[in-house]
Design a protein around this motif. Sequence first.
Motif, PDB file in Angstrom:
ATOM      1  N   SER A  98       0.839  -1.207   0.000  1.00  0.00           N
ATOM      2  CA  SER A  98       0.000   0.000   0.000  1.00  0.00           C
ATOM      3  C   SER A  98       0.868   1.248   0.000  1.00  0.00           C
ATOM      4  N   ILE A  99       0.348   2.318  -0.635  1.00  0.00           N
ATOM      5  CA  ILE A  99       1.008   3.619  -0.662  1.00  0.00           C
ATOM      6  C   ILE A  99      -0.063   4.704  -0.641  1.00  0.00           C
ATOM      7  N   THR A 100       0.319   5.908  -0.217  1.00  0.00           N
ATOM      8  CA  THR A 100      -0.589   7.047  -0.325  1.00  0.00           C
ATOM      9  C   THR A 100      -0.601   7.519  -1.770  1.00  0.00           C
ATOM     10  N   HIS A 101      -1.746   7.987  -2.221  1.00  0.00           N
ATOM     11  CA  HIS A 101      -1.881   8.442  -3.617  1.00  0.00           C
ATOM     12  C   HIS A 101      -2.827   9.636  -3.640  1.00  0.00           C
ATOM     13  N   PRO A 102      -2.388  10.774  -4.229  1.00  0.00           N
ATOM     14  CA  PRO A 102      -3.219  11.986  -4.190  1.00  0.00           C
ATOM     15  C   PRO A 102      -4.474  11.919  -5.043  1.00  0.00           C
ATOM     16  N   GLY A 103      -4.502  11.016  -6.053  1.00  0.00           N
ATOM     17  CA  GLY A 103      -5.626  11.029  -6.976  1.00  0.00           C
ATOM     18  C   GLY A 103      -6.487   9.792  -6.982  1.00  0.00           C
ATOM     19  N   VAL A 110      -3.480   0.397  -7.495  1.00  0.00           N
ATOM     20  CA  VAL A 110      -2.766   1.395  -8.293  1.00  0.00           C
ATOM     21  C   VAL A 110      -1.642   0.773  -9.124  1.00  0.00           C
ATOM     22  N   GLY A 111      -1.258  -0.463  -8.827  1.00  0.00           N
ATOM     23  CA  GLY A 111      -0.188  -1.110  -9.580  1.00  0.00           C
ATOM     24  C   GLY A 111      -0.217  -2.610  -9.372  1.00  0.00           C
ATOM     25  N   GLN A 112       0.428  -3.362 -10.287  1.00  0.00           N
ATOM     26  CA  GLN A 112       0.427  -4.814 -10.193  1.00  0.00           C
ATOM     27  C   GLN A 112       1.661  -5.380 -10.868  1.00  0.00           C
ATOM     28  N   SER A 113       1.999  -6.621 -10.476  1.00  0.00           N
ATOM     29  CA  SER A 113       3.108  -7.349 -11.083  1.00  0.00           C
ATOM     30  C   SER A 113       2.774  -8.845 -11.040  1.00  0.00           C
ATOM     31  N   PRO A 114       2.728  -9.531 -12.210  1.00  0.00           N
ATOM     32  CA  PRO A 114       3.035  -9.104 -13.569  1.00  0.00           C
ATOM     33  C   PRO A 114       2.061  -8.031 -14.082  1.00  0.00           C
ATOM     34  N   PRO A 125       0.960 -16.198  -8.789  1.00  0.00           N
ATOM     35  CA  PRO A 125       0.499 -15.105  -7.931  1.00  0.00           C
ATOM     36  C   PRO A 125       0.747 -13.745  -8.587  1.00  0.00           C
ATOM     37  N   VAL A 126      -0.207 -12.852  -8.465  1.00  0.00           N
ATOM     38  CA  VAL A 126      -0.087 -11.487  -8.983  1.00  0.00           C
ATOM     39  C   VAL A 126      -0.054 -10.536  -7.792  1.00  0.00           C
ATOM     40  N   ASP A 127       1.060  -9.840  -7.596  1.00  0.00           N
ATOM     41  CA  ASP A 127       1.205  -8.897  -6.487  1.00  0.00           C
ATOM     42  C   ASP A 127       0.557  -7.568  -6.870  1.00  0.00           C
ATOM     43  N   VAL A 128      -0.069  -6.918  -5.896  1.00  0.00           N
ATOM     44  CA  VAL A 128      -0.752  -5.648  -6.164  1.00  0.00           C
ATOM     45  C   VAL A 128      -0.348  -4.613  -5.123  1.00  0.00           C
ATOM     46  N   THR A 129      -0.455  -3.336  -5.524  1.00  0.00           N
ATOM     47  CA  THR A 129      -0.252  -2.204  -4.616  1.00  0.00           C
ATOM     48  C   THR A 129      -1.565  -1.441  -4.536  1.00  0.00           C
ATOM     49  N   VAL A 130      -2.017  -1.194  -3.298  1.00  0.00           N
ATOM     50  CA  VAL A 130      -3.324  -0.593  -3.058  1.00  0.00           C
ATOM     51  C   VAL A 130      -3.135   0.823  -2.512  1.00  0.00           C
ATOM     52  N   SER A 131      -3.993   1.745  -2.957  1.00  0.00           N
ATOM     53  CA  SER A 131      -3.925   3.133  -2.500  1.00  0.00           C
ATOM     54  C   SER A 131      -4.453   3.274  -1.080  1.00  0.00           C
ATOM     55  N   LEU A 132      -3.764   4.096  -0.298  1.00  0.00           N
ATOM     56  CA  LEU A 132      -4.264   4.495   1.027  1.00  0.00           C
ATOM     57  C   LEU A 132      -5.041   5.799   0.948  1.00  0.00           C
TER      58      LEU A 132
END
Length: 273
Positions: A98-103, A110-114, A125-132
């Motif tokens: 997770s990360i902070t995101h202004p928008g 907000v992002g993924q891999s692959p 497995p697909v890793d994801v990043t989630v907005s705070l």
Amino acid sequence: MKLGGSLERRRRRRSARGGEGAGQGPFGPVPSVRLVGVIAAIALVGWGVGYLLATRVVFPAPPPPGDMFEVPDLRGVDLETARERLAGARLELGEVDSITHPGIEASRVVGQSPIPGQAALPDTPVDVTVSLGPQRRSVPDVRGLASSQALVVLRASGFFVDTDSAESEEPRGRVVEMSPSPDTEVSLPARVSLVVSTGPALISMPLVLGLEEAEALSVLDSLGLAVAEVREVFRFGRDQGIVVEQEPAAETELRRGDEVSLAVGRRGDGGEQ
């Protein structure tokens, strides 16, 4: 001796010598066609054995990948929807960061891999990043500070700053107003508007010489100036009740509430004091 018999004998000798020299070349015996074929066959077999050893034993080919699935685009969806999309593509949800995101609002991917569109094996497995969500911060109170100090405080806190100016009783350069108000919690990035004092309004001392005392007092009062003293001075019977002196002089810049002094001609006995 017959000439024909001699020629016949020579032919026979040449034929005998030719039979004895068969298979000879200028640099030694010439191999037969059968021998060349045997050597070529041995070389071909040796090459084939070497190829099989290299490709099957030393450097074996990887096993066939089997079925491949396209990684879906998970950006902008919540975790539950991301999990469902991955399950439909025979893939799994991996690590969640997770990360902070202004928008982007909180809990959205907000992002993924692959990355989307990449081919992957089943159950990858697909890793994801989630907005705070956007970062939030309280607006610091900078009222009363010099404008230069206020700018440093606000910018260091992550705010953009707009400034305006207005007359105020506060000293010149001091912050007298701000918006949003202090301690308001806002999402970054955000703007804060400041109103900076240009100092009190300045009043030009009017020329009241030659005016009746009452008229002069009315003019000064309308400008917010305070008359601290009215003195009478002897003028040899002239200028009775007329302003003959003023302090400070005309066109002197004053602040509202500043004090001034007047001198008027002395009135006769029984005159209004």
